[in-house]
Enzyme design. Structure first.
Site, PDB file in Angstrom:
ATOM      1  N   ASP A 216       0.847  -1.193   0.000  1.00 23.00           N
ATOM      2  CA  ASP A 216       0.000   0.000   0.000  1.00 23.00           C
ATOM      3  C   ASP A 216       0.885   1.246   0.000  1.00 23.00           C
ATOM      4  O   ASP A 216       1.657   1.462   0.938  1.00 23.00           O
ATOM      5  CB  ASP A 216      -0.902   0.010   1.230  1.00 23.00           C
ATOM      6  CG  ASP A 216      -1.702   1.306   1.328  1.00 23.00           C
ATOM      7  OD1 ASP A 216      -2.367   1.653   0.339  1.00 23.00           O
ATOM      8  OD2 ASP A 216      -1.620   1.968   2.382  1.00 23.00           O
ATOM      9  N   ASP A 341      23.470   2.598  -6.086  1.00 25.00           N
ATOM     10  CA  ASP A 341      23.581   1.253  -5.546  1.00 25.00           C
ATOM     11  C   ASP A 341      24.933   0.680  -5.981  1.00 25.00           C
ATOM     12  O   ASP A 341      25.612   1.228  -6.856  1.00 25.00           O
ATOM     13  CB  ASP A 341      22.421   0.376  -6.011  1.00 25.00           C
ATOM     14  CG  ASP A 341      22.020  -0.646  -4.955  1.00 25.00           C
ATOM     15  OD1 ASP A 341      22.887  -1.050  -4.168  1.00 25.00           O
ATOM     16  OD2 ASP A 341      20.844  -1.046  -4.923  1.00 25.00           O
TER      17      ASP A 341
END
Length: 641
Positions: A216, A341
């Site tokens: 959500d 990253d």
């Protein structure tokens, strides 16, 4: 004699002048020139200190600031082994390559980790300008651990995985965790958390589901923001005692087809639409509003949506100007540090592209230059810098950055922009004034009883009770219990009588976990990640144990879910079903016995079958056929479903 008198007079005058200009106490002469320079003055404004230091730096020193290296251990360049850092190698990284930001992967007792990090600061202090080291870490406070993405151990308080916090959906609990983790990190000399993970988990098979806050976007946003607040001590940027957060992975990482992860070449794409992309972006709003010090871009190539009316360039997030300079810095107004990253500028050789049993992928062949595979390293660095990268994770050679400047691909002014951001964060955290920690205090602070008491409470409360037929729970202590996947010592401590045969029991407790497959055993990350199916099958030992128990007694099944499990095969055999997201046996047994109440609600839906999983889209939350259990499902004993 007259000459001697003049010499004495001159010496006295010089001594008097030096004494009058003596710097204040507590001053650190970082550049070893016996003068208090503006960047060394803790009372000076941070902007002034940054600009003074920047003006003293060479281009090579500025380039070094743009590298976020790894603190090596003997025999391991990526720091996964040993009890101490490799001082000789680290010295070369700091002296010869001017690196001052490092990830630590050392797992040792707190006082020892503090001592090792102090030794790194001692090396930094001896450098030309005395720039302190920023030491970062992947998550260390949770049950789930995947080599190269997270770790556990070392005495830190042990909390549920982030999905457990999502099950509680209580920002105050999230902030409290962040504050406790902050104190533990700073006690051992860690300044930066490469977390939280604000990725929206929309593909149930995704290997990195467990470190998210679920499916959500509003829940993810709210809890990621609260996590940043806890670590950084508020919403006004990181404080001098705070831990800088690097929220990740901007953006769309959770929408990977088949759940294959972007660490691997076979998982280098994420497919979305304009509408679903907006949800994945919205999940980051809370962390950005809380002024996370950093953002880490995704590895993957986002395909499908448009940015400012234009298709997204087919390159990984760390190379993508539209995602970083456009959406993040432009639309979202982010002014902090963008840290790539790890290993996006490294080559992806044959052992990376298509490893096999004879030639498996090792750390030496790890590279994630997605969309830039054919470019050389200088071009990759230049592309990342121009896109908006300030620091390159896992990189330890500044030569390509210097080459990019020398060849006109990157300007010195652009290098200065990133250098300012790196230095500002070090000043904000007080590292120039005192980067050292009290090693004995670290032993008292890290994993202290009160911190673990609070962590234990969250382990218990975050469990989700999905089924409780005929009031199977709670089970009164003193009953005979048959166990599978549970430590008998913990059960006896909880007051139960452990038996060896379910036919002799009054109740059974089986702990299991979401099924998975190892579909890519020769890939470094693929061999360690949970991929593939989510459904229980009759041939599995845990399913057979459930069937054996259910043939004799009411059976309680607790399922550890790092990904949404399909419960269809085991549900008919379970009198009670509990979902955990990182909980000790003692925590589960307390819920079983009624000494603690499971208060969690599912932070994602549970599909009915693999066919239903395959029918849904990877970029949409909880879509597809009606689920077995919807997001939000859960029973609180004594309350409503």
């Amino acid at each position: 004699m007259v000459g001697l008198s003049k010499w004495l007079a001159a010496s006295i005058a010089l001594f008097t002048l030096s004494a009058a200009a003596a710097p204040p106490t507590g001053w650190r002469d970082l550049n070893h020139n016996a003068r208090l320079d503006p960047y060394e003055d803790k009372h000076a404004p941070i902007d002034q200190r940054v600009e003074d230091l920047l003006a003293r730096m060479t281009l090579a020193e500025k380039a070094g600031l743009m590298l976020h290296g790894t603190l090596p251990t003997p025999g391991s360049s990526i720091g996964f082994a040993g009890q101490a850092y490799d001082q000789a190698v680290t010295t070369r990284l700091m002296r010869d390559r001017n690196i001052s930001s490092f990830i630590t992967r050392l797992v040792v007792p707190p006082a020892q980790l503090a001592a090792q990090n102090n030794a790194i600061q001692k090396l930094a202090e001896a450098g030309r300008l005395g720039i302190p080291a920023t030491i970062s870490t992947d998550p260390r406070h949770h049950f789930q651990a995947t080599l190269g993405a997270s770790t556990t151990g070392g005495g830190f308080s042990l909390w549920p995985d982030m999905l457990g916090f999502a099950a509680l959906n209580d920002p105050s609990v999230m902030r409290r965790f962040g504050d406790i983790a902050r104190a533990e990190y700073r006690a051992v000399g860690i300044h930066m958390a490469l977390s939280p993970q604000a990725d929206l988990a929309t593909e149930p098979r995704w290997a990195r589901f467990s470190a998210t806050f679920g499916s959500d976007p509003d829940t993810v946003s709210r809890l990621a923001g609260a996590c940043v607040e806890g670590f950084q001590q508020g919403t006004n940027g990181v404080t001098a005692q705070g831990v800088a957060t690097v929220v990740k992975h901007w953006v769309g990482y959770g929408a990977q087809p088949e759940g294959f992860d972007g660490h691997n070449g076979y998982g280098r794409h994420a497919t979305l639409t304009d509408a679903s992309f907006a949800d994945h972006i919205r999940a980051f709003d809370g962390a950005l509003a809380a002024r996370s010090a950093g953002v880490m871009p995704t590895y993957v190539i986002v395909q499908g949506p448009k940015v400012a009316g234009q298709p997204i360039e087919p390159v990984g997030g760390g190379f993508n100007t539209q995602l970083l300079s456009g959406l993040l810095r432009g639309d979202k107004g982010f002014a902090g540090l963008i840290v790539s990253d790890w290993s996006i500028t490294r080559d992806c050789p044959q052992a990376c592209v298509a490893p096999n049993a004879a030639n498996p992928q090792t750390p030496a062949s790890i590279g994630m230059p997605w969309g830039m595979e054919q470019a050389d390293k200088t071009a990759r660095f230049a592309k990342g810098i121009e896109a908006g990268i300030d620091q390159f994770g896992g990189a330890d050679d500044p030569a390509p950055i210097l080459d990019a400047v020398a060849t006109g691909q990157v300007s010195v002014q652009r290098i200065d922009e990133s250098a300012r951001r790196v230095l500002r964060l070090k000043f904000q955290q007080g590292l120039f004034d005192n980067p050292y920690v009290d090693e004995q205090a670290a032993a008292r602070i890290v994993g202290n009883p009160e911190a673990q008491r609070q962590a234990d409470a969250v382990q218990r409360a975050s469990q989700v009770l999905l089924r409780n037929d005929r009031a199977a729970l709670p089970v009164a202590p003193g009953q005979h219990i048959w166990l599978h996947g549970v430590d008998p010592v913990a059960a006896r401590a909880a007051g139960f009588v452990v038996v060896e045969d379910p036919a002799q029991a009054q109740v059974a407790l089986v702990r299991t976990a979401t099924p998975f497959e190892t579909l890519h055993p020769h890939h470094f990350f693929g061999s360690r990640q949970h991929e593939g199916r989510l459904d229980f099958r009759p041939e599995e030992k845990d399913v057979q144990a459930i069937a054996r128990a259910a043939a004799h007694v009411p059976t309680i099944v607790a399922v550890e879910m790092d990904r949404p499990a399909i419960l269809t095969a085991i549900e008919p055999m379970a009198r009670a079903l509990i979902v955990t997201f990182g909980a000790s046996d003692a925590a589960v047994l307390d819920v079983v016995a009624g000494r603690a109440t499971a208060q969690g609600r599912l932070p994602f839906s549970l599909p009915r079958s693999m066919a239903d999983v395959e029918a849904q889209r990877p970029d949409l939350s909880d879509d597809g056929p009606p689920p077995a259990y919807p997001r939000g499902a859960g029973i609180v004993v004594g309350g409503d479903q």
